[in-house]
Design a protein around this motif. Structure first.
Motif, PDB file in Angstrom:
ATOM      1  N   GLY A 182      -3.586  -2.699 -12.008  1.00 28.47           N
ATOM      2  CA  GLY A 182      -4.707  -2.489 -11.109  1.00 28.47           C
ATOM      3  C   GLY A 182      -4.281  -1.737  -9.862  1.00 28.47           C
ATOM      4  O   GLY A 182      -3.087  -1.588  -9.566  1.00 28.47           O
ATOM      5  N   HIS A 183      -5.256  -1.236  -9.129  1.00 26.34           N
ATOM      6  CA  HIS A 183      -4.956  -0.500  -7.897  1.00 26.34           C
ATOM      7  C   HIS A 183      -5.683  -1.137  -6.720  1.00 26.34           C
ATOM      8  O   HIS A 183      -6.653  -1.881  -6.897  1.00 26.34           O
ATOM      9  CB  HIS A 183      -5.382   0.960  -8.029  1.00 26.34           C
ATOM     10  CG  HIS A 183      -6.857   1.159  -8.189  1.00 26.34           C
ATOM     11  ND1 HIS A 183      -7.485   1.072  -9.413  1.00 26.34           N
ATOM     12  CD2 HIS A 183      -7.840   1.403  -7.271  1.00 26.34           C
ATOM     13  CE1 HIS A 183      -8.787   1.281  -9.253  1.00 26.34           C
ATOM     14  NE2 HIS A 183      -9.021   1.469  -7.972  1.00 26.34           N
ATOM     15  N   LEU A 184      -5.192  -0.876  -5.512  1.00 20.89           N
ATOM     16  CA  LEU A 184      -5.803  -1.418  -4.303  1.00 20.89           C
ATOM     17  C   LEU A 184      -7.035  -0.593  -3.959  1.00 20.89           C
ATOM     18  O   LEU A 184      -6.954   0.632  -3.836  1.00 20.89           O
ATOM     19  CB  LEU A 184      -4.805  -1.388  -3.151  1.00 20.89           C
ATOM     20  CG  LEU A 184      -3.475  -2.119  -3.403  1.00 20.89           C
ATOM     21  CD1 LEU A 184      -2.566  -2.005  -2.189  1.00 20.89           C
ATOM     22  CD2 LEU A 184      -3.717  -3.577  -3.758  1.00 20.89           C
ATOM     23  N   VAL A 185      -8.166  -1.244  -3.810  1.00 17.31           N
ATOM     24  CA  VAL A 185      -9.428  -0.538  -3.619  1.00 17.31           C
ATOM     25  C   VAL A 185      -9.561   0.011  -2.206  1.00 17.31           C
ATOM     26  O   VAL A 185      -9.924   1.174  -2.002  1.00 17.31           O
ATOM     27  CB  VAL A 185     -10.612  -1.472  -3.934  1.00 17.31           C
ATOM     28  CG1 VAL A 185     -11.937  -0.800  -3.595  1.00 17.31           C
ATOM     29  CG2 VAL A 185     -10.578  -1.884  -5.404  1.00 17.31           C
ATOM     30  N   GLU A 186      -9.269  -0.810  -1.211  1.00 18.71           N
ATOM     31  CA  GLU A 186      -9.512  -0.424   0.177  1.00 18.71           C
ATOM     32  C   GLU A 186      -8.367   0.405   0.756  1.00 18.71           C
ATOM     33  O   GLU A 186      -7.212   0.265   0.333  1.00 18.71           O
ATOM     34  CB  GLU A 186      -9.712  -1.672   1.049  1.00 18.71           C
ATOM     35  CG  GLU A 186     -10.896  -2.531   0.648  1.00 18.71           C
ATOM     36  CD  GLU A 186     -10.568  -3.574  -0.412  1.00 18.71           C
ATOM     37  OE1 GLU A 186     -11.469  -4.325  -0.809  1.00 18.71           O
ATOM     38  OE2 GLU A 186      -9.388  -3.618  -0.832  1.00 18.71           O
ATOM     39  N   ASP A 187      -8.697   1.249   1.717  1.00 16.44           N
ATOM     40  CA  ASP A 187      -7.659   1.979   2.452  1.00 16.44           C
ATOM     41  C   ASP A 187      -6.945   1.052   3.426  1.00 16.44           C
ATOM     42  O   ASP A 187      -5.734   1.197   3.665  1.00 16.44           O
ATOM     43  CB  ASP A 187      -8.280   3.158   3.220  1.00 16.44           C
ATOM     44  CG  ASP A 187      -8.826   4.235   2.300  1.00 16.44           C
ATOM     45  OD1 ASP A 187      -8.250   4.425   1.211  1.00 16.44           O
ATOM     46  OD2 ASP A 187      -9.830   4.876   2.667  1.00 16.44           O
TER      47      ASP A 187
ATOM     48  N   ASN B  55       0.830  -1.205   0.000  1.00 13.50           N
ATOM     49  CA  ASN B  55       0.000   0.000   0.000  1.00 13.50           C
ATOM     50  C   ASN B  55       0.864   1.256   0.000  1.00 13.50           C
ATOM     51  O   ASN B  55       0.552   2.245  -0.679  1.00 13.50           O
ATOM     52  CB  ASN B  55      -0.937  -0.004   1.204  1.00 13.50           C
ATOM     53  CG  ASN B  55      -2.058   1.000   1.069  1.00 13.50           C
ATOM     54  OD1 ASN B  55      -2.434   1.388  -0.036  1.00 13.50           O
ATOM     55  ND2 ASN B  55      -2.592   1.439   2.193  1.00 13.50           N
ATOM     56  N   GLU B  56       1.956   1.216   0.729  1.00  9.31           N
ATOM     57  CA  GLU B  56       2.857   2.385   0.787  1.00  9.31           C
ATOM     58  C   GLU B  56       3.588   2.590  -0.534  1.00  9.31           C
ATOM     59  O   GLU B  56       3.881   3.729  -0.913  1.00  9.31           O
ATOM     60  CB  GLU B  56       3.879   2.202   1.916  1.00  9.31           C
ATOM     61  CG  GLU B  56       3.346   2.503   3.287  1.00  9.31           C
ATOM     62  CD  GLU B  56       4.478   2.619   4.287  1.00  9.31           C
ATOM     63  OE1 GLU B  56       5.530   1.962   4.078  1.00  9.31           O
ATOM     64  OE2 GLU B  56       4.342   3.382   5.267  1.00  9.31           O
ATOM     65  N   GLN B  57       3.878   1.509  -1.250  1.00  8.76           N
ATOM     66  CA  GLN B  57       4.641   1.611  -2.490  1.00  8.76           C
ATOM     67  C   GLN B  57       3.855   2.256  -3.628  1.00  8.76           C
ATOM     68  O   GLN B  57       4.433   2.804  -4.555  1.00  8.76           O
ATOM     69  CB  GLN B  57       5.092   0.215  -2.944  1.00  8.76           C
ATOM     70  CG  GLN B  57       6.059  -0.477  -2.006  1.00  8.76           C
ATOM     71  CD  GLN B  57       7.360   0.284  -1.871  1.00  8.76           C
ATOM     72  OE1 GLN B  57       8.028   0.575  -2.861  1.00  8.76           O
ATOM     73  NE2 GLN B  57       7.720   0.625  -0.640  1.00  8.76           N
ATOM     74  N   GLY B  58       2.527   2.193  -3.548  1.00 10.33           N
ATOM     75  CA  GLY B  58       1.737   2.645  -4.686  1.00 10.33           C
ATOM     76  C   GLY B  58       1.782   1.598  -5.789  1.00 10.33           C
ATOM     77  O   GLY B  58       2.518   0.611  -5.707  1.00 10.33           O
ATOM     78  N   THR B  59       1.010   1.802  -6.844  1.00  6.24           N
ATOM     79  CA  THR B  59       0.950   0.800  -7.911  1.00  6.24           C
ATOM     80  C   THR B  59       1.221   1.422  -9.266  1.00  6.24           C
ATOM     81  O   THR B  59       0.643   2.462  -9.606  1.00  6.24           O
ATOM     82  CB  THR B  59      -0.433   0.123  -7.948  1.00  6.24           C
ATOM     83  OG1 THR B  59      -1.448   1.124  -8.062  1.00  6.24           O
ATOM     84  CG2 THR B  59      -0.683  -0.662  -6.674  1.00  6.24           C
ATOM     85  N   PRO B  60       2.089   0.800 -10.045  1.00  7.94           N
ATOM     86  CA  PRO B  60       2.325   1.291 -11.409  1.00  7.94           C
ATOM     87  C   PRO B  60       1.104   1.036 -12.288  1.00  7.94           C
ATOM     88  O   PRO B  60       0.263   0.196 -11.976  1.00  7.94           O
ATOM     89  CB  PRO B  60       3.527   0.465 -11.875  1.00  7.94           C
ATOM     90  CG  PRO B  60       3.482  -0.773 -11.049  1.00  7.94           C
ATOM     91  CD  PRO B  60       2.920  -0.368  -9.720  1.00  7.94           C
ATOM     92  N   ALA B  61       1.016   1.762 -13.376  1.00  7.68           N
ATOM     93  CA  ALA B  61      -0.125   1.619 -14.288  1.00  7.68           C
ATOM     94  C   ALA B  61      -0.164   0.224 -14.891  1.00  7.68           C
ATOM     95  O   ALA B  61       0.878  -0.392 -15.133  1.00  7.68           O
ATOM     96  CB  ALA B  61      -0.042   2.670 -15.384  1.00  7.68           C
TER      97      ALA B  61
END
Length: 337
Positions: A314-319, A305-311
């Motif tokens: 997909g992305h992480l939905v929940e906080d 979650n801290e790293q973020g996601t490259p394009a």
């Protein structure tokens, strides 16, 4: 549940009286898709691949095109499929023409329509302009009285099976012959108009989906990844926490980590099709990166979650990650529509 290998198939074989124009394989494929759409099991989007090989050497590719958008019949002049049809007919000599179509469709449950990216695949072959074969495969247990985990689902069957029966009947009318149902398999027994009621004698396996599908998905997910010793365990008997991975409004799967042992992984949402596996491979590589850095499974979701996601993955939905009593329950969730 949605499977990566088909749960049933039907084959029509037609020997026309006259020579068949090779591009008729495209026309027949789209006509069958139109029947599936009229039956309410296919939705108006599909991806088509077309190939021509030498009749005396199937390794000899004479023409090939993939990712073509589905269109109506007759084909619109100048369209991608119309252009492919012209090139198919231009190939000389004895050939085998193959048209393959991945058909997204609808699973219905409690009056709600759920999209499945690969509800059916359709393959139409014309062999040396003299034999036409049509193969339809399904990857959903919505048509069965018991799902592939061995649980009775009469309401789901009632909402979906009549649509499949209508489609198979209309396809048979179109070709003027009945299909040859596929053999009994680990999941079901196909018939000319659907599937046998497995409640009569019981399914071949009590929980075929978990016995086979989970392993099949894992092999498919990891097949193109290099071997590595820097991995978390892929199984756990402990409760897990997970993030939902989504892209473009579509859930691709769930990245998870165990609570209590050194296990973490990714469960692809089978109904999302190949994009789920493509994303899953990327998430597994990120988990390997975390393992190399010595990050424990209990901390890896926070790290992701801290790293973020490259394009593109997909992305992480929940906080914050969600809790799940077991990996088995998360696998079950990932196999649903």
């Amino acid at each position: 549940m949605i499977t990566t290998d088909s749960i049933g198939d039907w084959l029509w074989e037609i020997a026309p009286r006259h020579e068949v124009k090779p591009s008729r394989a495209i026309d027949h494929a789209v006509a069958v898709w139109n029947i599936l759409a009229a039956a309410g099991v296919a939705i108006p989007v599909a991806e088509v691949s077309v190939g021509v090989r030498a009749g005396d050497d199937m390794r000899g590719v004479r023409f090939e095109a993939s990712g073509l958008p589905l269109e109506s019949v007759p084909l619109v002049p100048g369209s991608a499929l119309a252009s492919a049809a012209e090139q198919v007919d231009a190939v000389q000599g004895d050939t085998v023409v193959r048209v393959r179509m991945r058909c997204p469709g609808e699973w219905r449950e409690a009056g709600v329509r759920h999209r499945v990216e690969q509800l059916f695949t359709l393959q139409v072959d014309i062999w040396d302009r003299s034999l036409l074969t049509v193969l339809l495969e399904t990857y959903s247990d919505a048509w069965l009285t018991m799902d592939t985990r061995g649980r009775e689902q009469l309401a789901v069957h009632e909402e979906n099976a009549p649509r499949l029966e209508f489609a198979l009947t209309e396809i048979s009318k179109y070709f003027g012959c009945s299909p040859t149902p596929g053999d009994e398999n680990r999941y079901a027994i196909p018939t000319e108009t659907g599937f046998e009621d497995v409640r009569i004698e019981g399914p071949a396996y009590i929980d075929a989906w978990r016995t086979f599908e989970v392993l099949d998905r894992s092999r498919r997910l990891r097949s193109s990844l290099p071997d590595s010793e820097q991995e978390y365990s892929a199984t756990t008997e402990q409760p897990v926490r997970y993030y939902t991975v989504q892209e473009g409004g579509q859930v691709l799967g769930y990245v998870w980590a165990a609570q209590g042992d050194d296990a973490a992984g990714f469960e692809p949402r089978t109904a999302a099709g190949e994009p789920a596996f493509e994303a899953g491979r990327a998430w597994l590589l990120r988990l390997r990166q975390a393992r190399r850095q010595g990050i424990s499974a209990s901390q890896v979701l926070h790290w992701l979650n801290e790293q973020g996601t490259p394009a593109g993955i997909g992305h992480l939905v929940e906080d914050e990650p969600r809790n799940c009593p077991s990996l088995e329950e998360l696998e079950d969730l990932s196999g649903r529509w």
